[in-house]
Design an enzyme around this catalytic site. Structure first.
Site, PDB file in Angstrom:
ATOM      1  N   LYS A  76      -6.752  -2.224  -0.499  1.00  0.00           N
ATOM      2  CA  LYS A  76      -6.155  -0.897  -0.630  1.00  0.00           C
ATOM      3  C   LYS A  76      -6.793  -0.173  -1.817  1.00  0.00           C
ATOM      4  O   LYS A  76      -7.332  -0.782  -2.737  1.00  0.00           O
ATOM      5  CB  LYS A  76      -4.640  -0.971  -0.811  1.00  0.00           C
ATOM      6  N   ASP A  98       2.622  -4.821  -4.497  1.00  0.00           N
ATOM      7  CA  ASP A  98       1.748  -4.244  -3.477  1.00  0.00           C
ATOM      8  C   ASP A  98       1.867  -4.925  -2.114  1.00  0.00           C
ATOM      9  O   ASP A  98       1.306  -4.438  -1.133  1.00  0.00           O
ATOM     10  CB  ASP A  98       0.278  -4.317  -3.924  1.00  0.00           C
TER      11      ASP A  98
END
Length: 290
Positions: free
Chosen positions: A13, A135
């Protein structure tokens, strides 16, 4: 169980924007972020075994690996004697701000749920993910998401257009805790605009996103590792670069380009051979079958 093995790609990401909005009683920071899955990925193969958990990931093998811990919490809620073997081909760099460990953990949860014929609902998987790291819930879902809390509370945004990216990482990484300590020494809390990001993403134009790129941790991490500023400056000077930003707490920096050819050209002519380079693009989910 009919299926004994599954292989998936776990996508990294980037943070298209990250604002630190305050302190929490537990010592962590509240934040707002626009998180985006990209094509850079680890390959994960998971096999059901007779017992125990084995996680093979080079120098990151064993119980400290977040994928190992994901397998632990997954099995803890089941009445099973099955074991799990996890083999990770590591391509996402560590201490880069690209969420590699979180992606591996999220993909492990997803893969195990498939192998065990979905004993957990998506909401239950998200709960397991939140317990592993900030995350991990995003990496379980992927795509383009607005994140608040410590990054674990997600809200939908329009999917980003296909953005061509050059990721550049200096040889050294940045320790996330040190980056936040550096921020705390002299930086102020800020906020992002959900509405501005929603409008820009809905336009499906990469150029609309560039003015909104923002990262509160960037100055703090640049003080710890000045190489980040060098890389960002070099990317911004490249013809065709729409914008550049450090991802997460660093040390990786991404540049946005109009085409893959432009990103490849810049990668081919990159001056500092000590840097690591990847040409990739945005993707619409956090994992896919290998």
């Amino acid at each position: 169980m009919s299926q004994k093995q599954i292989e998936l790609f776990a996508y990294a990401k980037i943070n298209l924007a990250l604002a630190i909005t305050g302190h929490r009683p537990d010592g962590y920071h509240e934040l707002e972020s626009v998180m985006q899955s990209i094509g850079l990925s680890d390959r994960i193969q998971i096999t059901l075994t007779e017992g125990g958990i084995d996680c093979s990931c080079g120098e990151w093998s064993g119980p400290e690996n977040l994928a190992y811990q994901a397998a632990q919490v997954f099995l803890a809620g089941l009445n099973t004697t099955s074991g799990i073997k996890i083999e990770i081909e590591k391509n996402i760099p560590v201490q880069a701000g690209l969420g590699g460990g979180s992606a591996d953990a999220a993909t492990t949860l997803y893969a195990l749920n498939q192998l065990f014929q979905e004993p957990y609902s998506l909401e239950q998987l998200k709960s397991l993910a939140a317990g592993l790291g900030a995350d991990v819930p995003f990496c379980l879902q992927g795509g383009t998401q607005w994140a608040t809390g410590v990054g674990d509370v997600l809200k939908d945004l329009p999917l980003a257009p296909r953005i061509h990216l050059l990721i550049v990482k200096p040889w050294q990484g940045v320790n996330t805790a040190q980056a936040y300590r550096s921020f705390d020494q002299e930086s102020k809390f800020t906020h992002l605009s959900y509405e501005a990001w929603q409008k820009a993403l809905a336009s499906k134009e990469a150029e609309a996103l560039a003015p909104l790129l923002y990262n509160d941790l960037e100055p703090a991490s640049m003080k710890l590792l000045p190489e980040i500023a060098r890389i960002k400056g070099a990317l911004q000077e490249e013809e065709g670069c729409l914008g550049a930003l450090m991802s997460g707490s660093g040390s990786a920096v991404f540049g946005m380009f109009q085409s893959s050819e432009q990103a490849q050209r810049v990668a081919g002519s990159w001056q500092d051979k000590q840097d690591m380079l990847w040409v990739t693009h945005t993707v619409e989910r956090g994992h896919c079958h290998g």
